[in-house]
Design a protein around this motif. Structure first.
Motif, short mmCIF file in Angstrom:
data_model
loop_
_atom_site.label_atom_id
_atom_site.label_comp_id
_atom_site.label_asym_id
_atom_site.label_seq_id
_atom_site.Cartn_x
_atom_site.Cartn_y
_atom_site.Cartn_z
N GLY A 184 26.75 9.41 1.31
CA GLY A 184 28.14 9.35 0.45
C GLY A 184 28.73 11.32 1.47
O GLY A 184 29.76 12.18 1.05
N PHE A 185 27.68 12.20 2.57
CA PHE A 185 28.01 12.61 2.90
C PHE A 185 27.17 13.02 4.34
O PHE A 185 25.97 12.72 4.31
N ARG A 186 27.69 13.79 5.03
CA ARG A 186 27.44 13.97 6.85
C ARG A 186 27.96 15.48 6.95
O ARG A 186 29.58 15.06 6.85
N ALA A 187 27.29 16.71 7.52
CA ALA A 187 28.20 17.63 7.64
C ALA A 187 27.98 18.36 9.27
O ALA A 187 26.67 18.16 9.94
N SER A 188 28.63 19.04 10.23
CA SER A 188 28.14 19.70 11.31
C SER A 188 29.12 20.83 11.14
O SER A 188 30.44 21.17 10.76
N ALA A 189 28.36 22.36 11.90
CA ALA A 189 29.73 22.84 11.86
C ALA A 189 29.77 23.68 13.79
O ALA A 189 28.54 22.99 14.25
N PHE A 190 30.20 24.35 13.47
CA PHE A 190 30.69 25.14 15.11
C PHE A 190 31.02 26.28 15.88
O PHE A 190 32.05 26.63 14.78
N LEU A 191 30.04 27.35 15.79
CA LEU A 191 30.83 28.35 16.17
C LEU A 191 31.09 29.10 17.87
O LEU A 191 28.94 29.04 18.24
N ASP A 192 31.98 29.63 18.23
CA ASP A 192 32.00 30.20 19.29
C ASP A 192 32.60 31.41 19.20
O ASP A 192 33.89 31.11 18.92
#
Length: 690
Positions: A456-464
């Protein structure tokens, strides 16, 4: 090209002088040649005017003599006719009245007068007379002197009209009649040749028209002979004049008739072919000039029209002979100019050698200057003798200025290099510190793909960040009750201050959510703590959420942040927005209470949280990316996983931005609700931040 500067300047001076001399000589040669041709044209115009005046004068004299001769003959005819008329009137009683045979009675008398008339005129044929019966003439008979009813005079007047309109004083006419000769029997018969005859008609009775007319004739062919003699004499005089003219050795002056045939000429040259066009132009304009090829080379041909005669005066001369004075002048100028040009070039070369000698010294000192260690303490002491000895510092020209500037160069160069070394060292230290700060900042945040995947959960992040360190932040972790904490914020400003404020915000948020507070209460506590320790009046836009993977319930609070988007991969519905705000910016206003909101994610729905660096990305036309483009892009990639979605969005922003540099930090966090029956995938801990 390996030629030295001295050689180049010398060649430049020599070429400049040579080109100048060549240009002056060429223009002089061309102008002299044009002047010679212009003089020929003026001389020809004068010759044409004189010849036309002479020919007109000769013609006028000839015409005057001809008119006098004609008037004399008219007077002779009147006088002879008047004497005959007087004689006839004296013999009138012997004529049968109305018999019309008076000419038979008087014929012996007229024959006697023919013999006597030879003495009336000098050098002309005798006057011949007859009494003309107009009725017989009009009936078709021919008179003794050759007159008939069909005859016309030179003015094309028929004899019948002349006789009908004849006045009492008589009238004159000119006819072309057969030449009459006397036979052995004394009769006059035609000889077969024609000659002009001046005829005088004098009526003998008072009737009108008169029946009997006294006709007197005298030939005019001697006038034609006189005209031929006059023209022959005129051409002979012209020939003598042309022969006496001073012409070029290959030149020619000629008088041409209307068909271009030579009447008379003078000179040794030949008349070239192809003058028809020039003759036509001369008829229209009075004079024509043309250059034609010939066996002697190109010929200058000048033609002038004498309209009174229909004749032409032609003058020809070889161009080589006309331009011979200009060629001689060019040779003389070359003989004088070449030595002068060589002397000028030699003087310029010597001056260049003397002028450019200091440049060699400057070149040698420049090589020595490149070997100096400016970092050494005694660099300035070593530079002073190197830069000042042997240079022409006392000169007031450009080389002196260059020498003084070079002497000043060493000290300024040493000082600038030392300052540059210090600045470089300081910059390297600062870059090292910023690099360390970036590593520390990125170490505070979890890895972009550090969120564990569960049912029920999958996540990803991005920072530039736009600089070495920035003020954007993200975070995700598991709370004590098993829910997933999701954090995204954007601190005002950039650089180190924003990074420090971000670090403090991350710490406070983790503490508040870890202590069991809901997102709204946690945001209120963080706001109170930041406002109490915020001397720079900085703030942060903050989005806090707690997500339950089992039920899909999402509890969140939004403190002035960009509203997130929820994309449904199972339908074609456009992305929906979590547009509810819990309160204002965080960290500025004290005693703020933020409102808690809830939402539910359905299976295959993805939530995207982002900072304004995404929608405010700018291209070279100063155009923002905007929310509309972002929504369209999300709808086109609704089936992508969180990590793929973030990668696609950043690639789209780079494409849109083009050559324009990044103006703000870009941070995104995406998570989705997967099928409840899906198995957890192994978690990748590799950091993919740009």
């Amino acid at each position: 090209m390996n030629a030295s500067l001295r050689l180049r300047l010398a060649l430049l001076v020599v070429c400049s002088v040579a080109l100048t001399v060549a240009l002056v000589l060429y223009l002089t040669w061309q102008r002299v040649g044009e002047t010679m041709i212009g003089m020929e044209e003026k001389n020809f115009a004068t010759l044409l005017l004189v010849e036309e005046e002479r020919l007109n004068t000769a013609t006028l004299n000839h015409l005057s003599a001809k008119v006098r001769s004609v008037l004399l003959r008219k007077a002779q005819l009147r006088d002879s006719s008047a004497r005959v008329q007087t004689l006839l009137r004296a013999l009138a009683p012997q004529r049968p009245a109305g018999s019309g045979q008076g000419h038979v009675v008087l014929q012996p008398l007229l024959s006697a007068m023919d013999a006597a008339s030879i003495a009336l005129v000098d050098d002309v044929d005798s006057i011949r007379m007859e009494i003309l019966d107009t009725e017989k003439l009009l009936s078709g008979q021919t008179s003794l002197l050759g007159l008939s009813s069909s005859l016309r005079d030179t003015k094309q007047r028929p004899v019948q009209r002349l006789l009908k309109q004849l006045s009492r004083d008589g009238d004159f006419a000119v006819f072309d009649l057969p030449r009459l000769v006397a036979t052995n029997e004394g009769h006059m018969v035609p000889s077969g040749t024609y000659r002009p005859v001046l005829t005088y008609f004098l009526p003998l009775d008072g009737h009108r028209p008169s029946r009997e007319i006294l006709v007197s004739m005298i030939p005019l062919d001697d006038l034609e002979k006189m005209a031929v003699r006059a023209q022959t004499q005129l051409l002979e005089d012209t020939r003598e004049k042309f022969r006496e003219m001073s012409l070029y050795p290959g030149g020619l002056v000629a008088l041409l008739d209307g068909d271009g045939h030579v009447l008379v000429s003078g000179g040794d040259g030949l008349l070239p072919d192809g003058l028809d066009t020039a003759r036509a132009e001369a008829r229209q304009t009075g004079m024509a000039k043309v250059i034609l090829p010939s066996a002697q080379g190109d010929m200058l041909c000048l033609l002038g029209s004498i309209r009174a005669f229909g004749w032409y005066v032609a003058l020809t001369a070889p161009l080589d002979e006309i331009q011979e004075p200009s060629d001689s002048l060019l040779a003389s100028l070359l003989a004088v100019s070449l030595p002068i040009m060589l002397l000028v070039a030699l003087a310029a070369l010597l001056m260049l050698i003397r002028t450019l000698r200091p440049l060699k010294l400057l070149t040698r000192k420049t090589r020595q200057l490149a070997e100096v260690d400016f970092a050494a303490p005694d660099a300035l002491d070593r530079l002073e003798p190197l830069l000042s000895q042997g240079l022409p510092l006392e000169r007031r020209d450009e080389l002196g200025q260059l020498a003084r500037a070079y002497a000043h160069l060493g000290g300024a160069l040493a000082t600038n290099i030392r300052n540059l070394m210090e600045a470089t060292a300081s910059k390297e230290r600062m870059e090292g510190e910023l690099s360390a700060a970036r590593e520390i900042q990125m170490g505070i945040l979890p890895p972009p793909d550090g969120a564990p995947e569960v049912c029920g959960f999958r996540a990803s992040a991005f920072l530039d960040p736009a600089k070495e360190v920035g003020g954007d932040m993200y975070d995700f972790f598991v709370t004590s009750d098993g829910r997933r904490a999701l954090v995204l914020g954007d601190v005002s400003g950039k650089g180190v201050p924003a990074a420090l404020f971000m670090s403090m915000t991350v710490t406070l948020v983790r503490y508040a959510l870890g202590s069991g507070l809901d997102p709204a209460a946690a945001m209120s506590q963080v706001n109170a703590m930041l406002e109490a320790h915020n001397p720079g009046n900085m703030f942060v836009t903050l989005f806090l959420a707690l997500y339950d993977p089992q039920s899909g319930e999402l509890s969140y609070a939004n403190g002035g942040h960009c509203p997130p988007y929820i994309i449904d991969a199972a339908s074609d519905a456009p992305p929906r927005t979590l547009d509810k705000l819990s309160g204002p910016l965080v960290g500025v206003m004290p005693d703020m209470e933020y409102t808690l909101f809830t939402d539910t994610l359905k299976e295959q729905e993805t939530c995207l949280i982002f900072t304004d660096g995404v929608t405010e990305a700018m291209n070279s036309d100063k155009e923002l990316y905007g929310e509309a483009r972002l929504q369209d892009f999300l709808a086109a990639h609704r089936g992508a996983s969180p990590r793929e979605l973030l990668t696609h969005i950043f690639s789209e922003l780079v494409r849109f931005r083009g050559e324009e540099p990044q103006s703000d930090d870009i941070t995104m966090l995406a998570f989705c609700r997967t099928h409840s029956t899906s198995m957890a995938q192994p978690t990748s801990t590799a950091r993919t931040s740009s």
